[in-house]
Design an enzyme around this catalytic site. Structure first.
Site, PDB file in Angstrom:
ATOM      1  N   ARG A 224      33.283  45.502  41.473  1.00 43.02           N
ATOM      2  CA  ARG A 224      32.751  46.683  42.151  1.00 43.02           C
ATOM      3  C   ARG A 224      31.533  47.202  41.401  1.00 43.02           C
ATOM      4  O   ARG A 224      31.513  47.189  40.153  1.00 43.02           O
ATOM      5  CB  ARG A 224      33.817  47.787  42.197  1.00 43.02           C
ATOM      6  CG  ARG A 224      34.885  47.576  43.255  1.00 43.02           C
ATOM      7  CD  ARG A 224      34.331  47.764  44.660  1.00 43.02           C
ATOM      8  NE  ARG A 224      35.354  47.654  45.681  1.00 43.02           N
ATOM      9  CZ  ARG A 224      35.668  46.554  46.352  1.00 43.02           C
ATOM     10  NH1 ARG A 224      35.012  45.431  46.117  1.00 43.02           N
ATOM     11  NH2 ARG A 224      36.598  46.565  47.283  1.00 43.02           N
ATOM     12  N   HIS A 272      27.186  42.232  48.880  1.00 43.95           N
ATOM     13  CA  HIS A 272      28.644  42.393  48.948  1.00 43.95           C
ATOM     14  C   HIS A 272      29.258  41.500  50.037  1.00 43.95           C
ATOM     15  O   HIS A 272      29.928  41.965  50.958  1.00 43.95           O
ATOM     16  CB  HIS A 272      29.012  43.870  49.199  1.00 43.95           C
ATOM     17  CG  HIS A 272      30.429  44.198  48.849  1.00 43.95           C
ATOM     18  ND1 HIS A 272      30.818  45.390  48.295  1.00 43.95           N
ATOM     19  CD2 HIS A 272      31.571  43.473  48.980  1.00 43.95           C
ATOM     20  CE1 HIS A 272      32.128  45.396  48.109  1.00 43.95           C
ATOM     21  NE2 HIS A 272      32.602  44.235  48.520  1.00 43.95           N
TER      22      HIS A 272
END
Ligand code: NDP
Ligand code: OXD
Length: 309
Positions: A224, A272
């Site tokens: 993340r 992502h």
């Protein structure tokens, strides 16, 4: 009749609907915004936690994250009666294995350097090493970290992993906890981050961690964004502590056009996409979890609220 409400990407949701209607016809599958009677919504699949979840769906029992991560949920506001389940399904595992193998091989075989050499039309062989001579280390030995390590091991890399509690994976040197972190980092020519975002992992990829790696190490970050201190990464790349970085996650997302990460010659960025939940395999796993729930069996991917993942 119980309602299963799907509140994420509509295209994928339509496929979930086909599979639910075929394999669980007794369940009232609905695609947001067609929620039906909110009091009947016992099961909800979503990427983001809807506002006022408890008030809107007073009889909710299971909340499924449509992703593997659950840091986007506010665990403190979830009613204790609602169990949160993250996505553990073969499709997302396969996607992550493909992405990380590609990134590790790219760094191991010096492809970024060859791309730079080609841009200058320079024919310059670099030293070729085998996978066995390359130490790859994975932060996080969960459903994704373990699968990635098994695939890397299959290619012959010298593999290690780090987790909170002690794990055992055949052919992988496993390290656990803060006490073993420095030894783990010291043997990491390529470091892969596959940790969940928690208070303990926020900002973990910082200058102190880069100092602990062998000089010229590579970083593959697929955890993340907020786990990485970008300014520290740029400094480590500029002074040679790190050689290359592959980033699939950033903070914020999307990464603003003016961010220096975009233009750094030793940084590769993807938006992502390292891995994405696949409807067919995910729906099967969620349906299996619903059957487990009805039978009072343990759920696959149940989030431990005390740990935050
Ligand atoms: P899991 O929950 O299965 O595994 C998490 C692992 O991290 C466990 O081994 C756990 O240790 C370890 N861990 C957690 N906190 C710490 C800590 N403080 N110190 C050391 N180890 C720690 O997660 P998954 O493998 O399913 O997913 C990992 C993450 O990957 C997700 O949370 C998400 O952020 C990211 N992800 C990114 C995607 C992308 O496209 N970029 C796609 C999917 C996921 P222990 O075993 O002891 O519990
Ligand atoms: C996930 C993600 O957590 O897409 O599944 O990052």
């Amino acid at each position: 009749m119980s309602t299963f409400l799907y509140m994420a990407d509509a295209d994928r949701g339509r496929r979930w609907g086909e599979l639910f209607r075929r394999d669980a016809p007794a369940l009232d599958f609905r695609l947001w915004p067609e929620a039906g009677d909110p009091a009947q919504v016992h099961y909800l699949a979503t990427w983001q936690q809807p506002e006022q979840l408890a008030e809107r769906f007073p009889n909710l029992k299971l909340l499924f994250s449509t992703g593997a991560g659950v840091d986007q949920f506010d665990l403190a506001t979830l009613p204790p009666s609602v169990q949160l389940v993250r996505m553990v399904e073969p499709g997302i595992v396969q996607g992550m294995v493909e992405y990380v193998l590609h990134a590790v091989l790219d760094l191991h075989r010096d492809r970024p350097a060859y791309r730079r050499l080609q841009a200058e039309a320079r024919w310059q062989p670099l030293q070729v090493r085998t996978a066995a001579q390359c130490r790859v280390s994975v932060l996080g030995l969960g459903s994704l970290g373990e699968a990635v390590l098994q695939a890397l091991r299959g290619l012959g890399f010298d593999c290690a992993g780090w987790s909170r509690s002690r794990r055992h994976i055949d052919g992988v040197q496993c390290f656990a906890g803060e006490a073993e972190r420095a030894d783990f980092l010291r043997r990491s020519d390529i470091l892969v981050c596959l940790l969940p975002l928690t208070d303990a992992t926020r900002g973990l990829l910082d200058s102190a961690l880069f100092d602990a790696l062998p000089r010229g190490a590579g970083l593959v970050h697929v955890g993340r964004g907020p786990q990485l201190v970008s300014a520290d990464l740029l400094a480590a790349l500029d002074d040679g502590r790190l050689a290359e970085a592959v980033l699939d996650v950033t903070d914020p997302e999307p990464l603003p056009a003016g961010d220096p990460l975009w233009r750094h010659p030793r940084v590769q960025i993807t938006p992502h996409i390292a891995s994405v939940t696949q409807p067919d395999t995910a729906a099967a796993v969620v349906l299996d979890n619903l059957r487990r729930f009805e039978a009072g069996l343990p759920l696959v991917g149940l989030v431990d609220r005390s740990k935050g993942y």
